[in-house]
Motif scaffolding. Structure first.
Motif, PDB file in Angstrom:
ATOM      1  N   ASP A  41      44.612  34.947  40.647  1.00 43.04           N
ATOM      2  CA  ASP A  41      44.415  36.565  40.818  1.00 43.04           C
ATOM      3  C   ASP A  41      45.736  37.171  40.977  1.00 43.04           C
ATOM      4  O   ASP A  41      46.877  36.596  41.069  1.00 43.04           O
ATOM      5  N   SER A  42      45.741  38.495  41.268  1.00 45.72           N
ATOM      6  CA  SER A  42      46.967  39.294  41.475  1.00 45.72           C
ATOM      7  C   SER A  42      47.533  39.057  42.494  1.00 45.72           C
ATOM      8  O   SER A  42      49.073  39.221  42.438  1.00 45.72           O
ATOM      9  N   TYR A 117      49.172  36.560  30.826  1.00 48.90           N
ATOM     10  CA  TYR A 117      48.940  37.756  31.920  1.00 48.90           C
ATOM     11  C   TYR A 117      48.993  39.128  31.276  1.00 48.90           C
ATOM     12  O   TYR A 117      49.537  39.324  30.106  1.00 48.90           O
ATOM     13  N   GLY A 123      45.280  41.624  35.594  1.00 51.80           N
ATOM     14  CA  GLY A 123      46.330  41.582  36.750  1.00 51.80           C
ATOM     15  C   GLY A 123      46.313  40.050  37.304  1.00 51.80           C
ATOM     16  O   GLY A 123      46.974  39.546  37.995  1.00 51.80           O
ATOM     17  N   ASP A 124      45.268  39.097  36.402  1.00 58.32           N
ATOM     18  CA  ASP A 124      45.274  37.825  36.709  1.00 58.32           C
ATOM     19  C   ASP A 124      46.411  36.947  35.915  1.00 58.32           C
ATOM     20  O   ASP A 124      46.886  37.478  34.938  1.00 58.32           O
TER      21      ASP A 124
END
Length: 380
Positions: A41-42, A117, A123-124
């Protein structure tokens, strides 16, 4: 009013179940892909990893979910080799913005790593890993064939350009020979003609080496062939301080080959093995060359293994290149010719080596079920 609420609730439950079903279906697809997949994840936390990626990392899936990069690198089950590779990929992705990476693992396999990305990932960070070893092998084979084809063309052109003046020189020497005889110098003419003929023989041999003729095949027993090769080489091996051991897994192994050409390949590899053993500086070292043959699927695998000096990966990658040699008096044609001979037999030749440990060549030839003949050509 209550019935409407119940109906709306029921529809919501059905919609949730349907969504969950689709989610489970897609997750099941991702879990069973042949490519490894990781999703961060971000915040850099691992939220998904499929079965294949966990196998590649040789770590339990559940122990990785929820870890960030630092926690993964500190994981007790992660090997030092994989830690270095992960750090390298991280640096290249973050600092150099590289989205494609190629690496070779500790087992010699080639992997293509892709990092996705940006806006499309919300944002992952998606990291996928695919085994491309077979594609690399095909690419290397095509590259090798192109080089050998070019070598054949160059050899033919050079031979043509050298033979023409040699033919003219020979003709003029023969015209001058009566005058040399009168001067009592016939020996000069004889030596010149002999040297010209020798030069022509060298050119002919070079042409045959760079472009082997089509195999003149006969069906023979592999054990008989290897026993004859051992008889031809064991005396030289003993003189160089090494032994040749022959091991046959099955007596009933027949191949359809050009005996002369395959002998040339085997003798060349064994000679290289003797030279590699001779390079070992330890006076107490006992040199051994192991020959064995076994059936693997529809092929006979002939293995030649030595405990010589070995080679690093840089040398291995160029081993079959024409004119590449590490020997002071080598031509660099032996293994490139061997490669072409085996390919002309619809086979394959591979090599693995480790510096200071030794080298192993494996020759794969299609097996045949026909009646075998001895290497000399007489039917059994």
């Amino acid at each position: 009013m209550l019935s409407e609420f119940q109906e709306t609730l029921l529809q919501s439950v059905k919609a949730f179940q349907s969504t969950q079903l689709v989610k489970n279906k897609y997750e099941n697809v991702l879990q069973n892909l042949d490519s490894g997949i990781m999703l961060f994840d971000s915040e850099g936390v691992l939220t998904f990893i499929n079965v294949q990626m966990a196998k590649l990392m040789e770590m339990p899936r559940q122990s990785l979910i929820g870890c960030n990069l630092l926690q993964m690198l500190r994981h007790p089950h992660l090997s030092r080799f994989k830690k270095r590779k992960i750090l390298r990929i991280y640096r290249e992705a973050i600092f150099h913005r590289k989205t494609y990476h190629e690496l070779i693992d500790e087992y010699g396999r080639h992997w293509l790593i892709t990092i996705t990305y940006g806006d499309q990932m919300d944002g992952d960070y998606l990291l996928s890993v695919k085994d491309v070893s077979d594609y690399k092998q095909i690419e290397q084979t095509a590259y090798q064939n192109d080089k050998l084809a070019m070598l054949g063309k160059i050899s033919a052109a050079i031979a043509h350009e050298i033979r023409n003046p040699l033919t003219a020189i020979r003709g003029f020497i023969q015209l001058l020979r009566p005058h040399l005889i009168q001067l009592g110098r016939d020996e000069y003419a004889r030596i010149i003609l002999m040297e010209i003929d020798r030069a022509n023989d060298i050119i002919h041999e070079f042409l045959n080496s760079s472009k082997p003729s089509a195999p003149q095949k006969s069906v023979i027993s592999v054990p008989s062939l290897l026993k004859e090769v051992v008889l031809l080489t064991e005396s030289e091996a003993l003189m160089k301080g090494c032994e040749i051991h022959l091991e046959i897994m099955a007596e009933e192994m027949y191949v359809s080959i050009d005996v002369k050409q395959i002998k040339q390949v085997l003798l060349n590899i064994i000679k290289n093995a003797m030279d590699a053993i001779g390079e070992v500086e330890d006076p107490e070292h006992s040199g051994v060359i192991h020959l064995d043959a076994k059936i693997v699927s529809e092929y006979v695998h002939i293995s030649i293994q030595d405990n010589g000096n070995g080679m690093d990966k840089g040398l291995l990658s160029r081993l079959f290149d024409p004119f590449f040699t590490t020997k002071e008096k080598g031509t660099g044609l032996g293994l490139s010719v061997s490669y072409r001979i085996i390919r002309n037999h619809r086979g394959n030749i591979s090599v693995d080596s480790m510096k200071g440990i030794g080298t192993v060549f494996v020759i794969a030839l299609p097996i045949t079920s026909f009646k075998a003949v001895e290497p000399s050509g007489e039917r059994r």
